[in-house]
Design an enzyme around this catalytic site. Structure first.
Site, PDB file in Angstrom:
ATOM      1  N   GLU A   1     -34.307  47.800 -74.971  1.00 31.47           N
ATOM      2  CA  GLU A   1     -33.455  46.637 -75.284  1.00 31.47           C
ATOM      3  C   GLU A   1     -31.980  46.997 -75.149  1.00 31.47           C
ATOM      4  O   GLU A   1     -31.603  48.100 -75.560  1.00 31.47           O
ATOM      5  CB  GLU A   1     -33.728  46.167 -76.713  1.00 31.47           C
TER       6      GLU A   1
ATOM      7  N   HIS B   1     -35.275  39.091 -78.813  1.00 33.05           N
ATOM      8  CA  HIS B   1     -35.505  39.668 -80.155  1.00 33.05           C
ATOM      9  C   HIS B   1     -35.114  38.669 -81.257  1.00 33.05           C
ATOM     10  O   HIS B   1     -34.212  38.924 -82.052  1.00 33.05           O
ATOM     11  CB  HIS B   1     -34.741  40.993 -80.318  1.00 33.05           C
TER      12      HIS B   1
ATOM     13  N   ARG C   1     -42.488  45.918 -81.403  1.00 32.28           N
ATOM     14  CA  ARG C   1     -41.488  46.783 -80.792  1.00 32.28           C
ATOM     15  C   ARG C   1     -41.876  46.999 -79.337  1.00 32.28           C
ATOM     16  O   ARG C   1     -43.058  47.106 -79.006  1.00 32.28           O
ATOM     17  CB  ARG C   1     -41.427  48.144 -81.497  1.00 32.28           C
TER      18      ARG C   1
ATOM     19  N   GLY D   1     -37.343  37.420 -83.511  1.00 27.75           N
ATOM     20  CA  GLY D   1     -38.366  37.403 -84.575  1.00 27.75           C
ATOM     21  C   GLY D   1     -37.866  36.967 -85.942  1.00 27.75           C
ATOM     22  O   GLY D   1     -38.398  36.046 -86.544  1.00 27.75           O
TER      23      GLY D   1
HETATM   24  C1  8YV Z   1     -34.490  42.589 -87.260  1.00 30.49           C
HETATM   25  C2  8YV Z   1     -36.732  43.587 -86.651  1.00 30.49           C
HETATM   26  O1  8YV Z   1     -33.712  41.527 -86.927  1.00 30.49           O
HETATM   27  O2  8YV Z   1     -36.618  43.971 -88.956  1.00 30.49           O
HETATM   28  C3  8YV Z   1     -36.995  44.340 -87.883  1.00 30.49           C
HETATM   29  O3  8YV Z   1     -37.665  45.379 -87.763  1.00 30.49           O
HETATM   30  O4  8YV Z   1     -37.271  43.863 -85.653  1.00 30.49           O
HETATM   31  C4  8YV Z   1     -35.766  42.481 -86.510  1.00 30.49           C
HETATM   32  O5  8YV Z   1     -36.415  41.280 -86.562  1.00 30.49           O
HETATM   33  C5  8YV Z   1     -33.759  43.859 -86.945  1.00 30.49           C
HETATM   34  O6  8YV Z   1     -34.539  44.973 -87.154  1.00 30.49           O
HETATM   35  C6  8YV Z   1     -32.507  43.993 -87.728  1.00 30.49           C
HETATM   36  O7  8YV Z   1     -32.148  45.331 -87.890  1.00 30.49           O
END
Ligand code: 8YV
Length: 327
Positions: free
Chosen positions: A272, A290, A243, A292
């Site tokens: 963000e 973002h 984060r 991930g």
């Molecule tokens: C998600 C993420 O895509 O799951 C998480 O905490 O950071 C992300 O990879 C996002 O949160 C979807 O709400």
């Protein structure tokens, strides 16, 4: 729960297979346009639905939860991080909160390694050079990066994702070190050949690469603040796929510009989608939007996890992925 279908409000567009299944199972309100819901729409939603399905882009804060109607019994987050939800306010109102762990672990670890390699070996800069027509051909001294094999990686946060990063780092011949609230089980340490540092400050000054893999909490807010960034070696690089507010982004820009550290790979940002403008100008920084957990497979599995959580709640069971749930 009564025989009546739960009314479920989904804030963002989800994979179509998930939307279809949700529509079959629940009285579902979808967001087909995929523009984030406005504050007013969220307020209306929490006043009328049984279950809210938000994502990281929705601020489910104390003020919003205070406006929730008596029907709202569950917040089934689509995502693992729940820092955008005020858990204390949810608990006070006896609202169950769930998330979607496990299913995005491997994808997020992949993005961490991609950023690590990208920064160390200058992928993004090289790619820009080729596309811009600025590449003059091979040269023995051009665009040299740093070898990652044999380097020391310090993982901050040795949960599921941190461990998945460590597993990959082992494969790349990178020595794994970590800082966590407590050491992981000895069997895991042995499997990952990971060395624990109780003191984060000590670890920082000994590492070549830092990877942030901790959730955003009060304790981890600015865990990499200006003072901690100053402890890194000048050749060190830092990767953040957790984060944005784990790093003081302005201090990071200063450290990079002043040559106090060698590079950064970021998938997440403090504000963000805004990125500290000075970072955009630096060649030794790789910036991703973002990504991930952004795989087709992962998104479907996240949606399935949301559905399982809502169904088990509807059936009167404690959902498996509850973050808030025992009152
Ligand atoms: C998600 C993420 O895509 O799951 C998480 O905490 O950071 C992300 O990879 C996002 O949160 C979807 O709400």
């Amino acid at each position: 729960m009564s025989g009546e279908k739960l009314s479920v409000f989904v804030t963002r567009k989800l994979p179509s297979a998930i939307q279809t299944r949700m529509t079959e199972l629940f009285r579902t309100t979808l967001n087909s346009s995929d523009t984030p819901r406005t504050r007013e729409e969220l307020v209306e939603a929490v006043q009328n639905c049984d279950v809210l399905v938000p994502t990281v882009t929705d601020a489910i804060d104390a003020d919003l939860i205070a406006q929730a109607g008596p029907r709202l019994k569950m917040i089934a987050n689509f995502g693992v991080g729940v820092d955008h939800i005020d858990l204390t306010a949810a608990r006070a109102k006896k609202i169950v909160v769930t998330n979607t762990p496990d299913v995005l672990t491997e994808d997020t670890a992949d993005i961490t390694m991609a950023l690590l390699l990208s920064v160390a070996r200058r992928f993004a800069e090289g790619e820009r050079r080729v596309r811009s027509g600025g590449w003059q051909g091979w040269s023995p001294t051009a665009m040299l990066g740093h070898r990652v094999w044999g380097k020391r990686l310090g993982i901050i946060g040795m949960g599921r994702i941190g461990q998945a990063v460590a597993r990959r780092a082992n494969g790349f011949g990178i020595a794994v070190h970590y800082h966590n609230r407590a050491p992981v089980a000895e069997s895991i340490e042995n499997e990952l050949q990971a060395s624990y540092w109780a003191n984060l400050d000590d670890m920082l000054s000994h590492m070549d690469i830092i990877s942030l893999n901790a959730p955003a909490t009060q304790e981890t807010h600015y865990i990499m603040n200006r003072e901690r960034l100053a402890k890194l070696q000048p050749h060190a690089i830092i990767i953040n796929t957790a984060r944005g507010d784990l790093i003081d982004e302005e201090a990071l820009a200063d450290a990079l510009i002043d040559g106090k550290i060698a590079g950064a790979g970021l998938d997440v940002y403090e504000h963000e989608p805004r990125v500290t403008p000075r970072l955009l100008e630096l060649n030794n920084v790789v910036l991703l939007p973002h990504l991930g957990s952004a795989t087709f497979e992962g998104r479907v599995e996240m949606g399935e996890r949301v559905i399982i959580n809502i169904r088990s709640f509807a059936d009167g069971h404690a959902p498996r992925d509850r973050v808030v749930g025992s009152f």
